[in-house]
Write a protein that holds these residues in place. Structure first.
Motif, PDB file in Angstrom:
ATOM      1  N   MET A   1      68.756 140.526 -26.151  1.00 44.43           N
ATOM      2  CA  MET A   1      68.989 139.415 -25.133  1.00 44.43           C
ATOM      3  C   MET A   1      68.243 138.270 -25.312  1.00 44.43           C
ATOM      4  N   MET A   2      66.928 138.613 -25.614  1.00 36.75           N
ATOM      5  CA  MET A   2      65.966 137.570 -25.676  1.00 36.75           C
ATOM      6  C   MET A   2      65.855 137.107 -26.956  1.00 36.75           C
ATOM      7  N   GLU A   3      66.355 137.571 -28.039  1.00 39.00           N
ATOM      8  CA  GLU A   3      66.741 137.138 -29.529  1.00 39.00           C
ATOM      9  C   GLU A   3      67.750 136.135 -29.431  1.00 39.00           C
ATOM     10  N   GLU A   4      69.044 136.658 -28.775  1.00 44.73           N
ATOM     11  CA  GLU A   4      70.138 135.992 -28.723  1.00 44.73           C
ATOM     12  C   GLU A   4      69.770 134.608 -27.874  1.00 44.73           C
ATOM     13  N   SER A   5      68.953 134.743 -26.829  1.00 43.19           N
ATOM     14  CA  SER A   5      68.622 133.387 -26.016  1.00 43.19           C
ATOM     15  C   SER A   5      67.911 132.367 -27.103  1.00 43.19           C
ATOM     16  N   LEU A   6      67.088 132.986 -27.768  1.00 40.80           N
ATOM     17  CA  LEU A   6      66.230 131.979 -28.743  1.00 40.80           C
ATOM     18  C   LEU A   6      67.105 131.400 -29.792  1.00 40.80           C
ATOM     19  N   ARG A   7      68.179 132.092 -30.299  1.00 37.79           N
ATOM     20  CA  ARG A   7      69.110 131.711 -31.174  1.00 37.79           C
ATOM     21  C   ARG A   7      70.024 130.683 -30.672  1.00 37.79           C
ATOM     22  N   ASP A   8      70.352 130.953 -29.193  1.00 35.92           N
ATOM     23  CA  ASP A   8      71.281 129.691 -28.668  1.00 35.92           C
ATOM     24  C   ASP A   8      70.631 128.769 -28.384  1.00 35.92           C
ATOM     25  N   LYS A   9      69.247 129.012 -28.024  1.00 34.13           N
ATOM     26  CA  LYS A   9      68.397 127.584 -27.691  1.00 34.13           C
ATOM     27  C   LYS A   9      68.326 126.572 -29.084  1.00 34.13           C
ATOM     28  N   ILE A  10      68.268 127.514 -30.096  1.00 36.85           N
ATOM     29  CA  ILE A  10      68.149 126.522 -31.646  1.00 36.85           C
ATOM     30  C   ILE A  10      69.439 125.903 -31.610  1.00 36.85           C
ATOM     31  N   LYS A  11      70.478 126.472 -31.401  1.00 38.41           N
ATOM     32  CA  LYS A  11      71.853 125.826 -31.452  1.00 38.41           C
ATOM     33  C   LYS A  11      71.944 124.589 -30.627  1.00 38.41           C
TER      34      LYS A  11
ATOM     35  N   VAL B   1      69.427 123.859 -22.263  1.00 41.73           N
ATOM     36  CA  VAL B   1      68.083 124.485 -22.764  1.00 41.73           C
ATOM     37  C   VAL B   1      67.168 125.123 -21.402  1.00 41.73           C
ATOM     38  N   GLU B   2      67.374 124.203 -20.380  1.00 44.41           N
ATOM     39  CA  GLU B   2      66.438 124.772 -19.204  1.00 44.41           C
ATOM     40  C   GLU B   2      66.932 126.128 -18.885  1.00 44.41           C
ATOM     41  N   ASN B   3      68.274 126.261 -18.792  1.00 45.00           N
ATOM     42  CA  ASN B   3      68.616 127.533 -18.247  1.00 45.00           C
ATOM     43  C   ASN B   3      68.307 128.720 -19.250  1.00 45.00           C
ATOM     44  N   LEU B   4      68.384 128.456 -20.844  1.00 46.87           N
ATOM     45  CA  LEU B   4      67.987 129.545 -21.518  1.00 46.87           C
ATOM     46  C   LEU B   4      66.658 129.693 -21.168  1.00 46.87           C
ATOM     47  N   ASN B   5      65.845 128.841 -21.002  1.00 48.22           N
ATOM     48  CA  ASN B   5      64.278 129.055 -21.065  1.00 48.22           C
ATOM     49  C   ASN B   5      64.092 130.006 -19.801  1.00 48.22           C
ATOM     50  N   ASP B   6      65.015 129.537 -18.646  1.00 49.78           N
ATOM     51  CA  ASP B   6      64.683 130.483 -17.134  1.00 49.78           C
ATOM     52  C   ASP B   6      65.173 131.824 -17.747  1.00 49.78           C
ATOM     53  N   GLY B   7      66.258 131.944 -18.294  1.00 47.23           N
ATOM     54  CA  GLY B   7      66.669 133.562 -18.644  1.00 47.23           C
ATOM     55  C   GLY B   7      65.876 134.208 -19.753  1.00 47.23           C
ATOM     56  N   PHE B   8      65.320 133.372 -20.571  1.00 46.22           N
ATOM     57  CA  PHE B   8      64.104 134.044 -21.573  1.00 46.22           C
ATOM     58  C   PHE B   8      62.984 134.441 -20.650  1.00 46.22           C
ATOM     59  N   GLU B   9      62.573 133.534 -20.089  1.00 54.44           N
ATOM     60  CA  GLU B   9      61.050 134.039 -19.139  1.00 54.44           C
ATOM     61  C   GLU B   9      61.664 134.963 -18.250  1.00 54.44           C
TER      62      GLU B   9
ATOM     63  N   LEU C   1      63.690 137.590 -18.683  1.00 55.46           N
ATOM     64  CA  LEU C   1      63.696 138.769 -19.347  1.00 55.46           C
ATOM     65  C   LEU C   1      62.323 139.175 -20.132  1.00 55.46           C
ATOM     66  N   TYR C   2      61.748 138.092 -20.451  1.00 56.01           N
ATOM     67  CA  TYR C   2      60.353 138.487 -21.115  1.00 56.01           C
ATOM     68  C   TYR C   2      59.396 139.209 -19.830  1.00 56.01           C
ATOM     69  N   GLU C   3      59.426 138.766 -18.682  1.00 53.46           N
ATOM     70  CA  GLU C   3      58.771 139.313 -17.429  1.00 53.46           C
ATOM     71  C   GLU C   3      59.304 140.964 -17.352  1.00 53.46           C
ATOM     72  N   ARG C   4      60.472 141.258 -17.694  1.00 55.42           N
ATOM     73  CA  ARG C   4      60.617 142.649 -17.600  1.00 55.42           C
ATOM     74  C   ARG C   4      60.153 143.621 -18.719  1.00 55.42           C
ATOM     75  N   VAL C   5      59.736 142.862 -19.809  1.00 62.95           N
ATOM     76  CA  VAL C   5      59.704 143.919 -21.063  1.00 62.95           C
ATOM     77  C   VAL C   5      58.145 143.318 -21.304  1.00 62.95           C
ATOM     78  N   LYS C   6      57.483 142.462 -20.683  1.00 66.45           N
ATOM     79  CA  LYS C   6      55.882 142.204 -21.007  1.00 66.45           C
ATOM     80  C   LYS C   6      55.151 143.414 -21.363  1.00 66.45           C
ATOM     81  N   LYS C   7      55.064 143.898 -20.344  1.00 60.21           N
ATOM     82  CA  LYS C   7      54.165 145.095 -20.408  1.00 60.21           C
ATOM     83  C   LYS C   7      54.520 145.978 -21.559  1.00 60.21           C
TER      84      LYS C   7
ATOM     85  N   ILE D   1      60.708 131.156 -32.845  1.00 57.97           N
ATOM     86  CA  ILE D   1      60.124 129.932 -32.051  1.00 57.97           C
ATOM     87  C   ILE D   1      59.416 128.863 -32.637  1.00 57.97           C
ATOM     88  N   ARG D   2      59.131 129.199 -33.990  1.00 57.90           N
ATOM     89  CA  ARG D   2      58.382 128.266 -34.765  1.00 57.90           C
ATOM     90  C   ARG D   2      59.586 127.260 -35.199  1.00 57.90           C
TER      91      ARG D   2
END
Length: 175
Positions: free
Chosen positions: A23-33, A74-82, A84-90, A110-111
């Motif tokens: 889901m994080m990968e898909e979020s990043l791909r959507d953000k690129i679009k 973009v802001e919504n995608l950022n919030d969703g990514f953040e 998700l990241y908090e859930r898998v960070k550890k 991200i690059r």
């Protein structure tokens, strides 16, 4: 580790983690679009501002409106990514080797996002300068038109005040 319905809790956690990573990968791909769409809107604004024909105010306003909507996405995608990241960070920090491939994918995405963001920022600066230039020249033209109108009005008022005096001596006999 408990076994439930023939599966271990650990394998369930792995599936959830993998699902979050996907889901994080898909979020990043959507953000690129979405960022690519913002780049297109910047180009639309640039074309309108550089146009030698009449200023397309409606098109310019529409481009700004579309860009505002894209920024909200973009802001919504950022919030969703953040979130998700908090859930898998550890998990990512504790098992970097296990998730090495996903991490590389994230880094590359991200690059690309960073490059697009830089391009958008440069386009925004360019468009701001074009807009300032356009509006300052328009303001100068309006001031020039105002001066011309004022000169015409002054001439009209001056001519009306002068009231050309009719001949003082009028020969009434000829009538």
């Amino acid at each position: 580790m408990q076994v439930m319905y023939g599966k271990s809790e650990e394998s369930g956690e792995i599936k959830v983690t993998e699902s979050y990573l996907d889901m994080m990968e898909e979020s990043l791909r959507d953000k690129i679009k979405v960022l690519e769409e913002i780049v297109k809107e910047n180009e639309t604004q640039k074309e309108i501002l550089e146009s030698t024909t009449a200023f397309d105010e409606k098109g310019f306003d529409e481009a700004i409106s579309r860009k505002g909507e894209l920024i909200r996405r973009v802001e919504n995608l950022n919030d969703g990514f953040e979130s998700l990241y908090e859930r898998v960070k550890k998990e990512l920090e504790d098992n970097k080797d296990k998730h090495r491939e996903k991490i590389k994918i994230f880094q590359n995405l991200i690059r690309e996002i960073t490059d697009l963001s830089n391009s958008i920022e440069a386009g925004e600066k360019r468009n701001k300068a074009l807009a300032q230039n356009y509006f300052s020249s328009s303001k100068g033209q309006i001031n020039q038109n105002r001066k011309s109108s004022q000169a015409a009005l002054d001439y009209y008022l001056t001519m009306n005040k002068s009231k050309i005096t009719p001949p003082q001596f009028y020969d009434r006999r000829t009538r």
